[in-house]
Design a protein around this motif. Structure first.
Motif, short mmCIF file in Angstrom:
data_model
loop_
_atom_site.label_atom_id
_atom_site.label_comp_id
_atom_site.label_asym_id
_atom_site.label_seq_id
_atom_site.Cartn_x
_atom_site.Cartn_y
_atom_site.Cartn_z
N VAL A 18 61.99 44.04 24.33
CA VAL A 18 61.86 45.60 23.95
C VAL A 18 62.73 46.38 25.27
N GLU A 19 63.88 47.32 24.79
CA GLU A 19 64.58 47.92 25.51
C GLU A 19 65.34 46.99 26.46
N ASP A 20 65.65 45.42 26.17
CA ASP A 20 65.99 44.78 27.02
C ASP A 20 65.32 44.22 28.18
N MET A 21 63.85 44.36 28.06
CA MET A 21 62.94 43.95 28.89
C MET A 21 62.13 42.70 28.34
N LYS A 22 62.26 41.64 28.71
CA LYS A 22 61.90 40.42 28.34
C LYS A 22 60.51 40.48 27.88
N ALA B 33 50.49 41.64 27.90
CA ALA B 33 50.44 42.19 28.99
C ALA B 33 51.90 42.87 29.34
N ASP B 34 53.05 42.19 29.12
CA ASP B 34 54.18 42.74 29.35
C ASP B 34 54.42 43.83 28.53
N LEU B 35 54.11 43.74 27.30
CA LEU B 35 54.48 44.70 26.35
C LEU B 35 53.67 46.00 26.69
N ARG B 36 52.31 45.64 26.78
CA ARG B 36 51.46 46.88 27.31
C ARG B 36 51.71 47.45 28.74
N THR C 142 43.60 46.19 24.20
CA THR C 142 44.04 45.00 23.71
C THR C 142 43.22 44.24 22.57
N ARG C 143 42.00 44.53 22.68
CA ARG C 143 40.91 44.23 21.60
C ARG C 143 41.31 44.95 20.21
#
Length: 83
Positions: A4-8, A13-16, A55-56
């Motif tokens: 997302v936006e060049d962030m792997k 958790a990365d997305l959050r 997350t849930r």
């Protein structure tokens, strides 16, 4: 989803973590892999950002726009089926 936006993106958790800075109406670029093909697509966020889901209870809704191009229709059909 690869980025997302060049962030792997390797985990939810990365997305959050990245999503902490997003708001409804933001335009982002997402990179996905579909049928062994890498696609980079623009998206516009929509929703209520004052109370983000945990997350849930996170959910994703995909809706079809009134006007779409051939690639968008193909992606939607591959996700939802041809019905």
């Amino acid at each position: 989803m690869l980025a997302v936006e060049d962030m792997k993106v390797e985990s939810f958790a990365d997305l959050r973590e990245s999503a902490k800075n997003w708001a409804s109406g933001d335009e982002l670029t997402v990179t996905i892999e579909e049928n062994d093909e890498t696609l980079t697509l623009p998206i516009t966020l929509n929703g209520i950002s004052e109370n983000p889901p945990t997350t849930r209870d996170a959910s994703v809704r995909i809706t079809k726009k009134a006007e779409t191009n051939r690639l968008q229709r193909a992606i939607l059909a591959s996700i939802l089926g041809n019905n």
